[in-house]
Write a protein that holds these residues in place. Structure first.
Motif, PDB file in Angstrom:
ATOM      1  N   GLY A  83       9.858 -24.553 -25.964  1.00 40.31           N
ATOM      2  CA  GLY A  83      10.016 -23.682 -24.814  1.00 40.31           C
ATOM      3  C   GLY A  83       8.797 -23.633 -23.922  1.00 40.31           C
ATOM      4  N   SER A  84       8.627 -22.526 -23.235  1.00 40.43           N
ATOM      5  CA  SER A  84       7.570 -22.338 -22.246  1.00 40.43           C
ATOM      6  C   SER A  84       6.187 -22.356 -22.886  1.00 40.43           C
ATOM      7  N   VAL A  85       5.268 -23.094 -22.265  1.00 38.90           N
ATOM      8  CA  VAL A  85       3.908 -23.216 -22.802  1.00 38.90           C
ATOM      9  C   VAL A  85       3.191 -21.876 -22.796  1.00 38.90           C
ATOM     10  N   ASN A  86       3.062 -21.272 -21.624  1.00 46.68           N
ATOM     11  CA  ASN A  86       2.255 -20.054 -21.532  1.00 46.68           C
ATOM     12  C   ASN A  86       2.899 -18.857 -22.224  1.00 46.68           C
ATOM     13  N   ASP A  87       4.225 -18.815 -22.240  1.00 46.26           N
ATOM     14  CA  ASP A  87       4.886 -17.716 -22.959  1.00 46.26           C
ATOM     15  C   ASP A  87       4.756 -17.888 -24.469  1.00 46.26           C
ATOM     16  N   SER A  88       4.719 -19.120 -24.944  1.00 47.61           N
ATOM     17  CA  SER A  88       4.475 -19.371 -26.366  1.00 47.61           C
ATOM     18  C   SER A  88       3.055 -18.962 -26.740  1.00 47.61           C
ATOM     19  N   ILE A  89       2.107 -19.252 -25.859  1.00 51.62           N
ATOM     20  CA  ILE A  89       0.725 -18.846 -26.103  1.00 51.62           C
ATOM     21  C   ILE A  89       0.629 -17.327 -26.172  1.00 51.62           C
ATOM     22  N   ALA A  90       1.275 -16.638 -25.224  1.00 49.55           N
ATOM     23  CA  ALA A  90       1.249 -15.175 -25.222  1.00 49.55           C
ATOM     24  C   ALA A  90       1.872 -14.612 -26.492  1.00 49.55           C
ATOM     25  N   LEU A  91       3.003 -15.180 -26.905  1.00 49.11           N
ATOM     26  CA  LEU A  91       3.682 -14.712 -28.110  1.00 49.11           C
ATOM     27  C   LEU A  91       2.839 -14.998 -29.352  1.00 49.11           C
ATOM     28  N   GLY A  92       2.237 -16.190 -29.412  1.00 48.20           N
ATOM     29  CA  GLY A  92       1.404 -16.545 -30.547  1.00 48.20           C
ATOM     30  C   GLY A  92       0.211 -15.619 -30.702  1.00 48.20           C
ATOM     31  N   ARG A  93      -0.382 -15.209 -29.606  1.00 47.03           N
ATOM     32  CA  ARG A  93      -1.530 -14.287 -29.692  1.00 47.03           C
ATOM     33  C   ARG A  93      -1.095 -12.914 -30.204  1.00 47.03           C
ATOM     34  N   ARG A  94       0.099 -12.489 -29.830  1.00 52.29           N
ATOM     35  CA  ARG A  94       0.616 -11.227 -30.384  1.00 52.29           C
ATOM     36  C   ARG A  94       0.748 -11.343 -31.904  1.00 52.29           C
ATOM     37  N   VAL A 123      15.265 -25.774 -44.900  1.00 50.22           N
ATOM     38  CA  VAL A 123      15.688 -26.952 -44.142  1.00 50.22           C
ATOM     39  C   VAL A 123      15.857 -26.510 -42.698  1.00 50.22           C
ATOM     40  N   ALA A 124      14.825 -26.713 -41.874  1.00 56.73           N
ATOM     41  CA  ALA A 124      14.852 -26.243 -40.495  1.00 56.73           C
ATOM     42  C   ALA A 124      13.890 -27.082 -39.665  1.00 56.73           C
ATOM     43  N   TYR A 125      13.899 -26.842 -38.355  1.00 52.50           N
ATOM     44  CA  TYR A 125      13.106 -27.630 -37.424  1.00 52.50           C
ATOM     45  C   TYR A 125      12.195 -26.727 -36.598  1.00 52.50           C
ATOM     46  N   CYS A 126      10.972 -27.170 -36.415  1.00 59.90           N
ATOM     47  CA  CYS A 126      10.013 -26.499 -35.532  1.00 59.90           C
ATOM     48  C   CYS A 126       9.441 -27.590 -34.631  1.00 59.90           C
ATOM     49  N   GLU A 127       9.805 -27.568 -33.342  1.00 64.32           N
ATOM     50  CA  GLU A 127       9.503 -28.667 -32.453  1.00 64.32           C
ATOM     51  C   GLU A 127       8.801 -28.182 -31.196  1.00 64.32           C
ATOM     52  N   SER A 128       7.993 -29.085 -30.609  1.00 65.74           N
ATOM     53  CA  SER A 128       7.349 -28.826 -29.337  1.00 65.74           C
ATOM     54  C   SER A 128       6.474 -27.570 -29.441  1.00 65.74           C
ATOM     55  N   MET A 129       6.651 -26.584 -28.562  1.00 63.51           N
ATOM     56  CA  MET A 129       5.774 -25.402 -28.570  1.00 63.51           C
ATOM     57  C   MET A 129       5.976 -24.522 -29.797  1.00 63.51           C
ATOM     58  N   CYS A 130       7.062 -24.693 -30.512  1.00 63.46           N
ATOM     59  CA  CYS A 130       7.219 -23.969 -31.778  1.00 63.46           C
ATOM     60  C   CYS A 130       6.078 -24.274 -32.726  1.00 63.46           C
ATOM     61  N   VAL A 131       5.559 -25.503 -32.657  1.00 63.53           N
ATOM     62  CA  VAL A 131       4.459 -25.897 -33.547  1.00 63.53           C
ATOM     63  C   VAL A 131       3.236 -25.022 -33.301  1.00 63.53           C
ATOM     64  N   THR A 254       4.693 -23.697 -17.369  1.00 60.88           N
ATOM     65  CA  THR A 254       5.017 -22.599 -16.467  1.00 60.88           C
ATOM     66  C   THR A 254       3.846 -21.656 -16.337  1.00 60.88           C
ATOM     67  N   GLU A 255       3.882 -20.841 -15.308  1.00 60.08           N
ATOM     68  CA  GLU A 255       2.886 -19.796 -15.108  1.00 60.08           C
ATOM     69  C   GLU A 255       3.626 -18.485 -15.204  1.00 60.08           C
ATOM     70  N   THR A 256       3.691 -17.936 -16.412  1.00 60.11           N
ATOM     71  CA  THR A 256       4.497 -16.746 -16.618  1.00 60.11           C
ATOM     72  C   THR A 256       3.724 -15.734 -17.418  1.00 60.11           C
ATOM     73  N   TYR A 257       4.418 -14.778 -17.959  1.00 55.60           N
ATOM     74  CA  TYR A 257       3.831 -13.697 -18.739  1.00 55.60           C
ATOM     75  C   TYR A 257       2.801 -14.239 -19.727  1.00 55.60           C
ATOM     76  N   PRO A 258       1.566 -13.664 -19.919  1.00 57.87           N
ATOM     77  CA  PRO A 258       1.207 -12.341 -19.435  1.00 57.87           C
ATOM     78  C   PRO A 258       0.534 -12.297 -18.075  1.00 57.87           C
ATOM     79  N   GLU A 259       0.194 -13.444 -17.405  1.00 55.12           N
ATOM     80  CA  GLU A 259      -0.458 -13.377 -16.122  1.00 55.12           C
ATOM     81  C   GLU A 259       0.497 -12.804 -15.075  1.00 55.12           C
ATOM     82  N   PRO A 260       0.055 -11.824 -14.267  1.00 56.43           N
ATOM     83  CA  PRO A 260       0.942 -11.173 -13.287  1.00 56.43           C
ATOM     84  C   PRO A 260       1.111 -12.018 -12.039  1.00 56.43           C
ATOM     85  N   VAL A 261       1.695 -13.218 -12.192  1.00 53.81           N
ATOM     86  CA  VAL A 261       1.928 -14.091 -11.046  1.00 53.81           C
ATOM     87  C   VAL A 261       3.360 -14.579 -11.092  1.00 53.81           C
ATOM     88  N   LYS A 262       3.791 -15.186 -10.011  1.00 52.14           N
ATOM     89  CA  LYS A 262       5.174 -15.629  -9.894  1.00 52.14           C
ATOM     90  C   LYS A 262       5.455 -16.818 -10.803  1.00 52.14           C
TER      91      LYS A 262
END
Length: 283
Positions: A83-94, A123-131, A254-262
């Motif tokens: 999924g989304s790069v920056n949202d994964s980073i935000a979620l991971g820090r939480r 038996v499951a998959y963790c791919e892309s930003m899930c890693v 993407t440029e999304t949450y948590p930065e307050p920009v569009k």
């Protein structure tokens, strides 16, 4: 005895109803990420099931899910196509702030009786930003039967036709900026530069690279060989044939949450949630 009870609580998950279960699992991994609490009995604390693609709403969805819950040190079980790069980073820090344990698995019901407790199938998959979400755990465990796959981040609306697409200087700036953020996050979480190297060497027109057991240790994605903490779920290794028709994920710059920009998510990203693409030869 507590550990034995926890292990028995999660064990004996092989021999699921093959194609039906696989179809549901694939569909879930490619929908927006859903968080749910999975209770187990009798001597098991339970865990959070995190299934699906990280979107701009995922960090807020998790905040809503966490409200009123005591989640310090909880186990989070991942089954995701990225999924989304920056949202994964935000979620991971939480998750790191909560001191969670992360692993890869699927919460499944082995009995047909409604209300029966769920078990955890490794038996499951963790791919892309899930890693990189996996990397957020203070303790990180990957079962032998789980699949962890990496590739480059890319503009989500052009991942399916990356070679034929055109790119502006602004597009390249966005990707390079997000690579820098991802690198900082990786080192903040205790990951190795090898994880970035392995990921950034795989363009979106190639199959994702599945990390070997040696690479999982080299990248520091795994820092324990046994998931047996008291009060948490314990996984029992189960040999199971991987499901066919597997979809793989394409991370979104993407440029999304948590930065307050569009947000700069494209129309295709919004429609397909994370730019998910089918692997060559698969439907």
């Amino acid at each position: 005895m507590l550990l034995i009870g926890a292990a028995l609580c999660i064990a004996l998950v092989a021999m699921l109803s093959g194609s039906a279960h696989a179809g549901v699992a694939v569909e879930g991994r490619n929908l927006p990420m859903k968080f749910s609490w999975v209770a187990c009995q009798p001597n098991c604390r339970g865990w959070i099931s995190a299934v699906g693609i990280v979107t701009a709403e995922s960090p807020r969805d998790f905040d809503e899910f966490a409200r009123g819950r005591q989640l310090g040190g909880v186990t989070i079980v991942l089954d995701s196509s990225g999924g989304s790069v920056n949202d994964s980073i935000a979620l991971g820090r939480r998750w790191r702030n909560l001191g969670v344990l992360t692993t890869v698995g699927a919460s499944v019901q082995t009995n047909t009786v409604q209300g029966d407790p769920l078990n955890m199938a490794p038996v499951a998959y963790c791919e892309s930003m899930c890693v990189f979400l996996l990397l957020s755990g203070k303790t990180r465990y990957v079962p032998e039967t789980a699949h962890v796959r990496v590739h480059q981040i890319w503009m989500g609306d052009r991942a399916n036709h990356a070679r034929a697409a055109t790119y502006s200087a602004d597009d390249l700036t966005i990707v390079e900026r997000d690579i820098g953020r991802l690198a900082k996050y990786t080192f903040d979480m205790g990951g190795a530069g090898d994880l970035l190297s392995l990921s950034l060497n795989v363009p979106p027109w190639e199959d994702l690279h599945e990390l070997s057991r040696d690479e999982l240790r080299l990248t520091n994605l795994v820092n324990t060989d046994v998931l047996d903490q008291p009060g948490n779920a314990a996984l029992v290794e189960l040999k199971h044939k991987p499901a066919q028709g597997r979809l793989v994920g394409s991370a979104v710059a993407t440029e999304t949450y948590p930065e307050p920009v569009k947000s700069i998510e494209s129309a295709e990203v919004a429609a397909r949630v994370g730019g998910v693409r089918a692997a060559p030869g698969q439907q």
